[in-house]
Enzyme design. Structure first.
Site, PDB file in Angstrom:
ATOM      1  N   ARG A  51       8.427  -6.085 -19.775  1.00 58.57           N
ATOM      2  CA  ARG A  51       9.521  -6.551 -18.929  1.00 58.57           C
ATOM      3  C   ARG A  51       9.120  -6.538 -17.462  1.00 58.57           C
ATOM      4  O   ARG A  51       8.433  -5.627 -17.010  1.00 58.57           O
ATOM      5  CB  ARG A  51      10.761  -5.672 -19.137  1.00 58.57           C
ATOM      6  CG  ARG A  51      11.391  -5.835 -20.519  1.00 58.57           C
ATOM      7  CD  ARG A  51      12.570  -4.909 -20.698  1.00 58.57           C
ATOM      8  NE  ARG A  51      12.143  -3.500 -20.736  1.00 58.57           N
ATOM      9  CZ  ARG A  51      12.977  -2.479 -20.899  1.00 58.57           C
ATOM     10  NH1 ARG A  51      14.281  -2.693 -21.010  1.00 58.57           N
ATOM     11  NH2 ARG A  51      12.519  -1.247 -20.939  1.00 58.57           N
ATOM     12  N   ASP A  53      10.491  -6.987 -13.282  1.00 53.55           N
ATOM     13  CA  ASP A  53      11.656  -6.763 -12.428  1.00 53.55           C
ATOM     14  C   ASP A  53      12.076  -8.041 -11.719  1.00 53.55           C
ATOM     15  O   ASP A  53      11.359  -9.047 -11.714  1.00 53.55           O
ATOM     16  CB  ASP A  53      11.346  -5.693 -11.382  1.00 53.55           C
ATOM     17  CG  ASP A  53      11.109  -4.327 -11.993  1.00 53.55           C
ATOM     18  OD1 ASP A  53      11.740  -4.022 -13.022  1.00 53.55           O
ATOM     19  OD2 ASP A  53      10.285  -3.570 -11.449  1.00 53.55           O
ATOM     20  N   TYR A 111      -2.102  -7.023 -14.265  1.00 54.81           N
ATOM     21  CA  TYR A 111      -1.272  -7.505 -13.161  1.00 54.81           C
ATOM     22  C   TYR A 111      -2.154  -7.831 -11.955  1.00 54.81           C
ATOM     23  O   TYR A 111      -3.244  -7.277 -11.795  1.00 54.81           O
ATOM     24  CB  TYR A 111      -0.278  -6.428 -12.716  1.00 54.81           C
ATOM     25  CG  TYR A 111       0.935  -6.247 -13.590  1.00 54.81           C
ATOM     26  CD1 TYR A 111       2.133  -6.893 -13.303  1.00 54.81           C
ATOM     27  CD2 TYR A 111       0.888  -5.401 -14.699  1.00 54.81           C
ATOM     28  CE1 TYR A 111       3.258  -6.703 -14.084  1.00 54.81           C
ATOM     29  CE2 TYR A 111       2.006  -5.208 -15.493  1.00 54.81           C
ATOM     30  CZ  TYR A 111       3.188  -5.863 -15.177  1.00 54.81           C
ATOM     31  OH  TYR A 111       4.299  -5.675 -15.967  1.00 54.81           O
ATOM     32  N   ARG A 198       3.661  -1.504  -8.280  1.00 50.42           N
ATOM     33  CA  ARG A 198       4.167  -1.635  -6.912  1.00 50.42           C
ATOM     34  C   ARG A 198       4.081  -0.319  -6.143  1.00 50.42           C
ATOM     35  O   ARG A 198       3.861  -0.307  -4.930  1.00 50.42           O
ATOM     36  CB  ARG A 198       5.603  -2.167  -6.942  1.00 50.42           C
ATOM     37  CG  ARG A 198       5.692  -3.629  -7.386  1.00 50.42           C
ATOM     38  CD  ARG A 198       7.104  -4.024  -7.742  1.00 50.42           C
ATOM     39  NE  ARG A 198       7.998  -3.835  -6.604  1.00 50.42           N
ATOM     40  CZ  ARG A 198       9.336  -3.872  -6.714  1.00 50.42           C
ATOM     41  NH1 ARG A 198       9.901  -4.074  -7.909  1.00 50.42           N
ATOM     42  NH2 ARG A 198      10.082  -3.704  -5.647  1.00 50.42           N
TER      43      ARG A 198
END
Length: 259
Positions: A51, A53, A111, A198
């Site tokens: 998932r 954000d 990522y 992040r």
């Protein structure tokens, strides 16, 4: 029949991946399930590899879904893409074994976080790039990041809202490189905690700007205290590149582990 579907999306206009019901905010999952259900002429639900954000993008999110509708992979791919908003499309569709699970069959996720590092804010690509005006030392960021490699407790880099039962993850690769005004952080792990990428980037930015020493990353990791780490980097610079699966599932090469 069970299918795997590769999906690309710009997360700028969505409140994240996860659907929250027909009366909830716009999510990528809701848009995709609506398009699939329309093609199948029956209700379809999907399970994703990871998932994302609100404001986070995906180059190749992988989902699986089940359907009794008689559609070939090309019809699923083109039919779904034609029913999705312009910011979402399907790359490919592959029939898979019933045991395949987009989330649990994945062995790694990758990522990329992109930072525009110059005094002037971006006009182009502002939805897919984070702006940092302070000069960044990408080499120092890269050296500091290597302290995170291996299986560790990443409590220092998880949000307080993270629902994972534990914070141990195996970080397999992290690279920080500069190309002109762009600094990119690419990171691969078996799985990620909520906001983990992040939060790591937020701390690396402090090191790159000279506000912290390179050894700070190792100290944060060992300390396991989120309140001592850097701020959470903005979502728009983050792209979920792909999950990676064993070759036995017969998925496209781009999402298959090498070797």
């Amino acid at each position: 029949m069970r299918y795997a579907l590769g999906v690309e999306y710009d997360g700028s206009g969505f409140q994240g991946w996860q659907g929250l019901g027909p009366s909830g905010p716009a999510t990528v999952q809701a848009a995709l399930e609506h398009a699939l259900s329309s093609v199948a002429d029956q209700a379809i639900t999907v399970t994703c590899a990871g998932r994302t954000d609100a404001g986070v993008h995906a180059e190749c999110q992988v989902v699986h879904f089940d359907s009794t509708a008689d559609r070939d992979p090309r019809a699923w791919t083109l039919g779904v893409s034609g029913r999705l908003p312009p910011t979402v499309c399907a790359h490919w569709c592959v029939p898979v074994a019933q045991a395949f699970n987009a989330r649990f069959s994945a062995r790694a996720r990758r990522y990329r976080y992109r930072i525009l590092n110059r005094p002037v804010r971006p006009a182009l690509y502002r939805h897919t790039t984070t702006w940092e005006r302070r000069p960044l030392d990408a080499d120092a960021m890269h050296r500091a990041a290597q302290a995170l490699l291996g299986e560790n407790d990443f409590s220092a880099f998880r949000t307080v809202h993270c629902q994972s039962p534990h914070a141990r993850r195996n970080l397999q690769e992290i690279v920080v490189r500069r190309t002109g005004d762009a600094v990119e952080v690419e990171i691969q792990a078996n799985a990620f905690l909520h906001h983990m990428v992040r939060n790591i980037v937020g701390s690396l930015l402090e090191i790159g700007a000279g506000a912290r020493a390179e050894g700070w990353m190792a100290q944060l990791l060992a300390g396991r205290d989120r309140t001592l780490a850097g701020p959470t980097a903005p979502p728009q610079g983050l792209v979920f590149l792909r999950p990676l699966y064993p070759s036995e599932w017969g998925l496209p090469e781009s999402v298959t582990l090498r070797g």
